[in-house]
Design an enzyme around this catalytic site. Structure first.
Site, PDB file in Angstrom:
ATOM      1  N   ALA A   1     105.757  22.726  85.616  1.00 18.25           N
ATOM      2  CA  ALA A   1     106.097  20.627  86.598  1.00 18.25           C
ATOM      3  C   ALA A   1     105.755  22.012  87.990  1.00 18.25           C
ATOM      4  CB  ALA A   1     107.052  20.355  87.493  1.00 18.25           C
TER       5      ALA A   1
ATOM      6  N   HIS B   1     101.332  22.208  87.203  1.00 20.38           N
ATOM      7  CA  HIS B   1     100.779  20.550  87.541  1.00 20.38           C
ATOM      8  C   HIS B   1     101.283  20.192  88.282  1.00 20.38           C
ATOM      9  CE1 HIS B   1      99.348  21.989  84.048  1.00 20.38           C
ATOM     10  NE2 HIS B   1      99.771  23.110  83.027  1.00 20.38           N
ATOM     11  N   TYR B   2     102.544  19.927  88.830  1.00 18.13           N
ATOM     12  CA  TYR B   2     102.849  18.136  89.416  1.00 18.13           C
ATOM     13  C   TYR B   2     103.268  18.536  91.311  1.00 18.13           C
ATOM     14  CZ  TYR B   2     103.031  16.377  84.971  1.00 18.13           C
ATOM     15  OH  TYR B   2     103.011  15.744  83.849  1.00 18.13           O
ATOM     16  N   SER B   3     102.954  18.069  91.941  1.00 22.64           N
ATOM     17  CA  SER B   3     102.995  18.412  93.375  1.00 22.64           C
ATOM     18  C   SER B   3     104.300  17.592  94.026  1.00 22.64           C
ATOM     19  CB  SER B   3     101.478  18.043  94.280  1.00 22.64           C
ATOM     20  OG  SER B   3     100.356  19.061  93.030  1.00 22.64           O
TER      21      SER B   3
END
Length: 447
Positions: free
Chosen positions: A332, A335-337
């Site tokens: 995560a 890929h996810y901020s």
């Protein structure tokens, strides 16, 4: 022991004992559906336990492993050889771990490989989904219409036209508006805890409703907000409609993490039916892309909108509120901020359509039309036609939680099934907001 909820809390030793009992049973038949399903479930749990870097086991990973193992599982009873395929690139250490757990058997674990396909099939597959194609479609959508809520309204019209039940209309509308308005994933809406609903005073929009979700992709909790929107896509009205016709849903087990959450907000199957509906009924090119964003349409649309409006700092490339707090999962984190629980009130002022940035810039916002503004707390509590029975109140000086309780509301019975899950104060506020919103709309039509 075939479901995730049943198997997730087993120890490796317990899993091995269960597998041994099944394999040594006199009635064992590898082709029996129930037995095969149980073995696939147990081997999936052992696989996830073997990957010690994982801090929690998630149901989607479990389903992926179980599907591959269930299809490939074989057992040679004479030579005591167990074979299966798992969705991993390297399986050597996993194979050793399972053999140590099942010393009486030889275990062969193969990495998952896609089936060989022809040149023509490979070409077709690679052209079905293309990230750049998806991005281009969202850019095209916003090039034709700059008002994001007009885009959303056009899509929401198909729910009224083609949904057979009021329940589905309410579910689809809440999912679409909620995902756009919060730049969030479907799972964020699904997993929010109804018991955490509270009234919050936004410094621009007045009283709004928000709830907390802890089971996010990044495992960093965030708020999901329901607030006024200029036009017919008001998130508070959508929330009212949903609570009127939809029942509470018991929380499903989605990981092996302990939780005291008793209910979730949206059904598990909603993303699938919502995606199918958009593909079949909405004539929008982005919904025709194979494996393209459908239940995630909202976060992609809002991320693109904010980026084109020079507000891209508020979103990550994958469409979640940005932040710099530490994210637990390495995947995560890559890929996810999303790392923020709260978002600046000014963001919602801009998104709502009621405000515009002042000529001076620096994110100073003013009303687009002073005669058209969100319902204030004073309006919600005014005595004229006010069924709350409360005197007018001054708004709090700081945009924190609104502590003043609404008195008993006659419309509370509309949400009787949510009583005891969502606080009465929040339900009363939603009912009164809907009533005052309707009165204002009627006055506007008469004028």
């Amino acid at each position: 022991m075939s479901t995730f909820a049943e198997a997730a809390h087993l120890t490796p030793h317990q899993c091995a004992n269960e597998i041994n009992e099944i394999l040594e049973s006199d009635t064992f038949n590898i082709n029996a559906k129930e037995i095969r399903n149980k073995l696939a479930s147990l081997f999936s749990i052992l696989t996830m336990q073997s990957l010690s870097i994982r801090r929690e086991m998630k149901i989607n990973t479990y389903r992926s492993y179980k599907s591959a193992i269930g299809k490939s599982l074989s057992f040679d009873k004479d030579d005591k050889i167990i074979k299966f395929t798992v969705r991993l690139r390297k399986t050597e250490s996993l194979q050793k771990d399972i053999e140590s757990a099942l010393p009486s058997y030889k275990v062969v674990v193969s990495p998952f490989k896609n089936q060989e396909v022809s040149l023509f099939d490979r070409y077709e597959e690679t052209h079905k989904y293309d990230a750049s194609m998806v991005g281009l479609q969202f850019t095209n959508i916003l090039s034709k219409e700059k008002d994001i809520w007009k885009i959303v309204s056009r899509i929401a019209c198909f729910f009224d036209q083609s949904c057979v039940t009021t329940t589905k209309r309410a579910e689809y509308r809440l999912l679409l508006l909620g995902a756009v308005g919060n730049c969030c994933r479907y799972s964020d809406l699904k997993n929010l805890d109804p018991r955490t609903f509270e009234i919050y005073n936004n410094s621009f929009l007045g009283p709004i409703v928000r709830a907390t979700v802890t089971e996010t992709k990044s495992r960093t909790e965030r708020y999901v907000n329901f607030y006024p929107v200029n036009g017919d896509c008001d998130l508070l009205i959508s929330l009212y409609d949903y609570l009127r016709v939809c029942s509470p849903i018991e929380k499903t087990v989605s990981s092996n993490r302990p939780t005291n959450q008793t209910h979730q907000f949206l059904p598990e199957s909603l993303a699938r039916t919502f995606s199918r509906f958009l593909t079949q009924h909405v004539d929008e090119p982005v919904f025709k892309i194979w494996n393209g964003p459908k239940s995630h349409f909202g976060r992609h649309l809002m991320a693109t909108f904010l980026s084109r409006s020079e507000k891209g700092k508020y979103v990550s490339s994958l469409g979640n509120w940005a932040g710099d707090r530490e994210i637990q999962s390495a995947v995560a984190r890559s890929h996810y901020s999303h790392g923020s629980v709260t978002v600046d009130d000014r963001v919602f002022a801009f998104i709502s359509g009621f405000y515009k940035e002042a000529p001076l810039g620096s994110e100073i916002y003013v009303l687009k039309d002073p005669s058209n503004k969100p319902l204030s707390r004073e309006e919600l509590l005014e005595e004229e036609g006010n069924s709350l029975g409360s005197p007018p109140l001054s708004p709090p000086s700081s945009p924190r939680l609104v502590a003043q309780s609404f008195s008993a509301h006659p419309s509370l019975q509309l949400f009787e099934q949510w009583h005891g899950i969502i606080s009465d104060e929040v339900l009363q506020f939603i009912a009164e907001y809907r009533r005052k919103h309707e009165l204002r709309s009627q006055r506007t039509v008469v004028a």
